[in-house]
Design an enzyme around this catalytic site. Sequence first.
Site, mmCIF file in Angstrom:
data_model
loop_
_atom_site.group_PDB
_atom_site.id
_atom_site.type_symbol
_atom_site.label_atom_id
_atom_site.label_comp_id
_atom_site.label_asym_id
_atom_site.label_seq_id
_atom_site.Cartn_x
_atom_site.Cartn_y
_atom_site.Cartn_z
ATOM 1 N N ASP A 76 -13.852 -1.385 2.939
ATOM 2 C CA ASP A 76 -12.867 -1.490 4.132
ATOM 3 C C ASP A 76 -13.618 -1.153 5.157
ATOM 4 O OD1 ASP A 76 -10.779 -1.121 6.084
ATOM 5 O OD2 ASP A 76 -9.357 -0.147 4.652
ATOM 6 N N LYS A 111 -2.865 4.990 -2.770
ATOM 7 C CA LYS A 111 -3.929 5.875 -2.040
ATOM 8 C C LYS A 111 -4.205 7.052 -3.213
ATOM 9 C CE LYS A 111 -4.025 3.945 1.913
ATOM 10 N NZ LYS A 111 -5.051 3.508 2.429
ATOM 11 N N ASP A 121 -7.170 3.019 -3.267
ATOM 12 C CA ASP A 121 -7.921 3.327 -2.072
ATOM 13 C C ASP A 121 -7.984 4.700 -1.729
ATOM 14 O OD1 ASP A 121 -8.950 2.872 0.390
ATOM 15 O OD2 ASP A 121 -7.197 1.979 1.461
ATOM 16 N N GLY A 167 -4.305 -4.085 6.074
ATOM 17 C CA GLY A 167 -3.322 -3.762 7.191
ATOM 18 C C GLY A 167 -3.653 -2.395 7.673
ATOM 19 N N LYS A 200 -10.045 -6.701 7.985
ATOM 20 C CA LYS A 200 -9.420 -6.289 8.948
ATOM 21 C C LYS A 200 -9.923 -6.857 10.270
ATOM 22 C CE LYS A 200 -7.517 -2.236 6.720
ATOM 23 N NZ LYS A 200 -7.580 -0.917 6.811
ATOM 24 N N LYS A 221 -1.047 -1.009 -4.488
ATOM 25 C CA LYS A 221 -2.268 -0.273 -4.060
ATOM 26 C C LYS A 221 -1.609 1.095 -4.139
ATOM 27 C CE LYS A 221 -4.771 0.152 0.148
ATOM 28 N NZ LYS A 221 -5.525 -0.660 1.417
ATOM 29 N N GLU A 278 -11.144 0.826 -3.803
ATOM 30 C CA GLU A 278 -11.466 0.529 -2.202
ATOM 31 C C GLU A 278 -11.809 1.868 -1.428
ATOM 32 O OE1 GLU A 278 -7.979 -1.131 -0.035
ATOM 33 O OE2 GLU A 278 -9.075 -0.683 1.824
ATOM 34 N N SER A 281 1.102 -1.149 0.000
ATOM 35 C CA SER A 281 -0.007 -0.086 -0.047
ATOM 36 C C SER A 281 0.876 1.347 -0.043
ATOM 37 C CB SER A 281 -0.918 0.054 1.273
ATOM 38 O OG SER A 281 -1.825 1.172 1.321
HETATM 39 O O1 OSB Z 1 -7.279 1.973 4.542
HETATM 40 O O2 OSB Z 1 -6.249 0.026 4.327
HETATM 41 C C1 OSB Z 1 -6.161 1.096 4.576
HETATM 42 C C2 OSB Z 1 -3.228 2.244 6.695
HETATM 43 C C3 OSB Z 1 -3.740 2.851 7.751
HETATM 44 C C4 OSB Z 1 -4.910 3.075 7.865
HETATM 45 C C5 OSB Z 1 -5.902 2.396 6.825
HETATM 46 C C6 OSB Z 1 -5.251 2.023 5.720
HETATM 47 C C7 OSB Z 1 -3.998 1.643 5.542
HETATM 48 C C8 OSB Z 1 -3.023 1.091 4.522
HETATM 49 C C9 OSB Z 1 -1.865 0.482 5.054
HETATM 50 O O3 OSB Z 1 -3.394 1.009 3.321
HETATM 51 C C10 OSB Z 1 -1.981 -0.946 5.031
HETATM 52 C C11 OSB Z 1 -0.551 -1.389 5.626
HETATM 53 O O4 OSB Z 1 0.210 -1.423 4.785
HETATM 54 O O5 OSB Z 1 -0.706 -1.861 6.737
HETATM 55 MG MG MG Z 2 -8.408 0.738 3.108
#
Ligand code: OSB
Ligand code: MG
Length: 369
Positions: free
Chosen positions: A238, A163, A188, A290, A262, A161, A213, A135
């Site tokens: 999510d 953001k 995402d 995560g 999660k 992925k 996402e 991510s």
């Molecule tokens: O939306 O998946 C998410 C990190 C913190 C809060 C929300 C998210 C995330 C990530 C990183 O996308 C996931 C990771 O690498 O642990």
């Molecule tokens: Mg997410």
Amino acid sequence: MRIDAVELAIVRLPLVRPFETSFGRMSGREFVLVAVRHDDAVGWGECVADVDPFYSAETTATAWHVMSRYLIPAMLGDRVADPRELPAAWRVVRGHRMAKAALEMAAWDLQARLENRPLCELLGAAARPIPAGVSIGIHPTLEALVDRVGEELAQGYRRIKIKIKPGWDRAPVEAIRRAHGDVPLMVDANAAYRLDDAAALTALDAFNLMMIEQPLDYDDLVRHARLQARLTTSLCLDESIKGVEAAEDALDLGACRIINIKPGRMGGISATLAVHDLARTRGVPLWHGGMLESGIGRAHNLHISTLPGFTMPGDIAASRRYFVPDLIDPPIEVGPDGAVPVPPGAGIGVVPVPDRLRAATIHTERFAS
Ligand code: OSB
Ligand code: MG
């Protein structure tokens, strides 16, 4: 499973590099670490709540409050015989799923250690290499993002992925497609869009994304269903999947075609098993998300990812992307094949390194029966 004591710690770890999402820029994690004790055995859990209520309403402070005042008193001593009984013991407490999950997952780890079995076996699965995705946060420039994607692909990660947020969506996707071709790619939004912005999202249909996402509000299944009807790209939820009822509603409404699981967000392992079984029955692909966890939370995520319904690469990356050093030793590493081995041994297979934990701890409290 008699619980003799529960210990809470506030642990602060700086991130290797800041992580920027549509809701803000994170430069470290400050979370509640949980130790649940029976005689000399200890089960570990990590609360995914952040200091700020931006991803969800829960925070490190609310988790501490609800754990210490309500959840821990209901689990000490002989009050529950098995971690499966915890959700019912806590039913009177509304919400606060992140707080519940940290304690419940620590109790599962303890139970597995007492049975001298890996957690994945207690869940009915078996260790297997877990395909890893990565991510990647919002970057200051397209060039910096494209370079970062190249570095992660070189590490072996099997899907990328990124953001996104309004104004940072089409251009980064287009730049990655131009530089790196048709790599497995998804985006995402962390709830940054409104249904009125649908044109910015339907524009992404041209790029063969695996999924989009959580584009809309954290609590909004109905508008996600309206949006999904206008997209060819699959939506994945999510934030909105708070538990098995929300998952069922989302699938019934057509609000998503893929689910990001999660356990830390949904109240723990019992809720995860319920969503997993629902998705499997319905043929819905799952992947494990995560929350920038340390090695303790990440080891839980790896064991849970062995369940057969997890059919897509998860946000399960190497420790070195987050914390150097991690709380655990050895750290979690990704092989050249882009898969992460499940830590072997009883329970989650890892424990915090005492010196590192001490150095990162800013507050502790012990609750005994
Ligand atoms: O939306 O998946 C998410 C990190 C913190 C809060 C929300 C998210 C995330 C990530 C990183 O996308 C996931 C990771 O690498 O642990
Ligand atoms: Mg997410």
